[in-house]
Design a protein around this motif. Structure first.
Motif, PDB file in Angstrom:
ATOM      1  N   LEU A 112       0.822  -1.206   0.000  1.00 61.08           N
ATOM      2  CA  LEU A 112       0.000   0.000   0.000  1.00 61.08           C
ATOM      3  C   LEU A 112       0.857   1.258   0.000  1.00 61.08           C
ATOM      4  CD1 LEU A 112      -2.964   1.179   0.384  1.00 61.08           C
ATOM      5  CD2 LEU A 112      -2.248   1.464   2.760  1.00 61.08           C
ATOM      6  N   ILE A 113       1.851   1.318   0.863  1.00 64.14           N
ATOM      7  CA  ILE A 113       2.703   2.503   0.967  1.00 64.14           C
ATOM      8  C   ILE A 113       3.533   2.688  -0.294  1.00 64.14           C
ATOM      9  CG2 ILE A 113       4.654   3.516   2.212  1.00 64.14           C
ATOM     10  CD1 ILE A 113       3.383   2.313   4.790  1.00 64.14           C
ATOM     11  N   PRO A 147       3.451  20.252  -0.687  1.00 65.13           N
ATOM     12  CA  PRO A 147       2.336  19.392  -0.259  1.00 65.13           C
ATOM     13  C   PRO A 147       2.666  17.906  -0.406  1.00 65.13           C
ATOM     14  CG  PRO A 147       1.511  21.164  -1.649  1.00 65.13           C
ATOM     15  CD  PRO A 147       3.022  21.193  -1.724  1.00 65.13           C
ATOM     16  N   ALA A 148       3.333  17.534  -1.493  1.00 64.01           N
ATOM     17  CA  ALA A 148       3.704  16.135  -1.697  1.00 64.01           C
ATOM     18  C   ALA A 148       4.730  15.699  -0.665  1.00 64.01           C
ATOM     19  CB  ALA A 148       4.242  15.930  -3.106  1.00 64.01           C
ATOM     20  N   THR A 149       5.659  16.563  -0.324  1.00 70.14           N
ATOM     21  CA  THR A 149       6.658  16.245   0.697  1.00 70.14           C
ATOM     22  C   THR A 149       5.984  16.032   2.045  1.00 70.14           C
ATOM     23  OG1 THR A 149       8.321  17.535  -0.478  1.00 70.14           O
ATOM     24  CG2 THR A 149       8.750  17.063   1.845  1.00 70.14           C
ATOM     25  N   ALA A 150       5.016  16.872   2.376  1.00 76.15           N
ATOM     26  CA  ALA A 150       4.280  16.714   3.633  1.00 76.15           C
ATOM     27  C   ALA A 150       3.516  15.396   3.651  1.00 76.15           C
ATOM     28  CB  ALA A 150       3.325  17.890   3.837  1.00 76.15           C
ATOM     29  N   GLU A 151       2.925  15.039   2.507  1.00 72.84           N
ATOM     30  CA  GLU A 151       2.189  13.778   2.422  1.00 72.84           C
ATOM     31  C   GLU A 151       3.135  12.590   2.570  1.00 72.84           C
ATOM     32  OE1 GLU A 151      -0.952  11.492  -0.494  1.00 72.84           O
ATOM     33  OE2 GLU A 151      -0.532  13.612  -0.832  1.00 72.84           O
ATOM     34  N   ALA A 168       5.172   8.061   5.691  1.00 74.93           N
ATOM     35  CA  ALA A 168       6.411   7.418   6.097  1.00 74.93           C
ATOM     36  C   ALA A 168       6.401   7.023   7.581  1.00 74.93           C
ATOM     37  CB  ALA A 168       7.604   8.327   5.811  1.00 74.93           C
ATOM     38  N   ARG A 169       5.532   7.647   8.368  1.00 74.29           N
ATOM     39  CA  ARG A 169       5.419   7.265   9.786  1.00 74.29           C
ATOM     40  C   ARG A 169       5.003   5.820   9.949  1.00 74.29           C
ATOM     41  NH1 ARG A 169       1.399  11.642  12.016  1.00 74.29           N
ATOM     42  NH2 ARG A 169       0.504  11.136  10.017  1.00 74.29           N
ATOM     43  N   TYR A 170       4.360   5.255   8.935  1.00 75.93           N
ATOM     44  CA  TYR A 170       3.827   3.908   9.032  1.00 75.93           C
ATOM     45  C   TYR A 170       4.767   2.849   8.491  1.00 75.93           C
ATOM     46  CZ  TYR A 170      -0.265   6.644  10.000  1.00 75.93           C
ATOM     47  OH  TYR A 170      -1.134   7.552  10.543  1.00 75.93           O
TER      48      TYR A 170
END
Length: 92
Positions: free
Chosen positions: A58-59, A80-84, A89-91
């Motif tokens: 999924l990631i 915005p893409a970097t923030a997403e 990435a936390r997961y």
């Protein structure tokens, strides 16, 4: 930036999660019937691997498709893409 998207990998992810669910139900039954701990641990390992692979797929799919599209459509402002990316990435 939250978007609802269906990707080609989603059916595979669902299949993996259903397999993990089946293994988990098996583990519950094994515990209830007092099966040997080594057998239970083996089934729990299968559940863990199936879930980990589903998450990884999924990631990776999100990074490959959604973030690439967001960066390309950002017209040079990839914030915005970097923030997403940081959020997903936390997961990992």
């Amino acid at each position: 930036m939250t978007q609802q998207t269906h990707h080609a990998t989603h059916p595979d992810i669902v299949k993996r999660l259903k397999r993990a669910n089946g293994h988990l139900l098996s583990v519950i039954g094994m515990i209830e019937t007092q099966r040997p701990c080594t057998d239970i641990a083996q089934q729990l390992h299968a559940v863990e691997k199936a879930i980990t692979q589903a998450k990884r797929t999924l990631i990776q799919d999100h990074i490959d498709h959604c973030l690439d599209a967001a960066i390309a459509g950002a017209g040079g402002d990839g914030a915005p893409a970097t923030a997403e990316f940081k959020a997903i990435a936390r997961y990992l």
